[in-house]
Enzyme design. Structure first.
Site, PDB file in Angstrom:
ATOM      1  N   ASP A  44       0.808  -1.224   0.000  1.00 27.09           N
ATOM      2  CA  ASP A  44       0.000   0.000   0.000  1.00 27.09           C
ATOM      3  C   ASP A  44       0.839   1.271   0.000  1.00 27.09           C
ATOM      4  OD1 ASP A  44       0.998  -0.093   2.582  1.00 27.09           O
ATOM      5  OD2 ASP A  44      -0.917   0.342   3.537  1.00 27.09           O
ATOM      6  N   GLU A  45       2.062   1.177  -0.470  1.00 23.42           N
ATOM      7  CA  GLU A  45       2.948   2.339  -0.467  1.00 23.42           C
ATOM      8  C   GLU A  45       3.717   2.385  -1.779  1.00 23.42           C
ATOM      9  OE1 GLU A  45       6.583   4.139   2.265  1.00 23.42           O
ATOM     10  OE2 GLU A  45       5.390   2.494   3.033  1.00 23.42           O
TER      11      GLU A  45
END
Length: 168
Positions: free
Chosen positions: A34-35
């Site tokens: 998620d980054e």
């Protein structure tokens, strides 16, 4: 409390997040599920100024997926990562080019990616607690103490990091 992980659910959310990010830039470098780093250079005609694009991105992720997003905007990945961490949860922080060292200077040395607990303790034993103190040390002294890594942490403390965003 231990909860069983659901890797297929993580992958589904990750794919959804990256599908949104890919709409804003052709150059997205995933860092984790998620980054990511995005290079928005040249995307202004499609999405408007960088702050508007970042806000649209954050709002779209919240609306479509239901999760908060923190965004750091900077001239390099190192400062963007620190700014993003500083903006949590669901904030946005833009560090204007040329102001990197001013932003980093008062932060504890542990905020610099790559400076873990052991290096942080070693720096603390030298009287170095803030990024600004680290930046003010002579690079050659840091190289004597830490070897080639001393030069790397000195550059990071000065807000200098030249690793480009690479699409993977």
């Amino acid at each position: 409390v231990f909860l069983r992980g659901n890797h297929s659910a993580y992958a589904e959310f990750s794919n959804r997040i990256f599908a949104i990010l890919d709409k804003y830039s052709p150059c997205v470098e995933p860092v984790s599920v998620d980054e990511a780093y995005l290079d928005l250079t040249g995307c202004e005609r499609l999405h408007g100024p960088v702050l508007s694009a970042a806000e649209k991105m954050r709002d779209e992720i919240k609306s479509a997926i239901g999760i908060n997003t923190s965004i750091g905007i900077a001239a390099n990945k190192l400062v963007a990562k620190v700014a993003s961490d500083y903006a949590k949860p669901s904030g946005m922080l833009w560090i204007v080019r040329g102001k990197e060292q001013k932003f980093l200077s008062p932060l504890p040395v542990g905020h610099i990616p790559g400076i873990g607990p052991k290096t942080g303790e070693r720096l603390k034993s030298l009287g170095i607690k803030t990024v600004g103190q680290l930046a003010n040390l002579c690079r050659e002294r840091l190289e004597k103490i830490f070897g080639p890594y001393g030069s790397e942490i000195h550059l990071k403390a000065c807000g200098q990091y030249d690793s480009p965003v690479i699409r993977r």
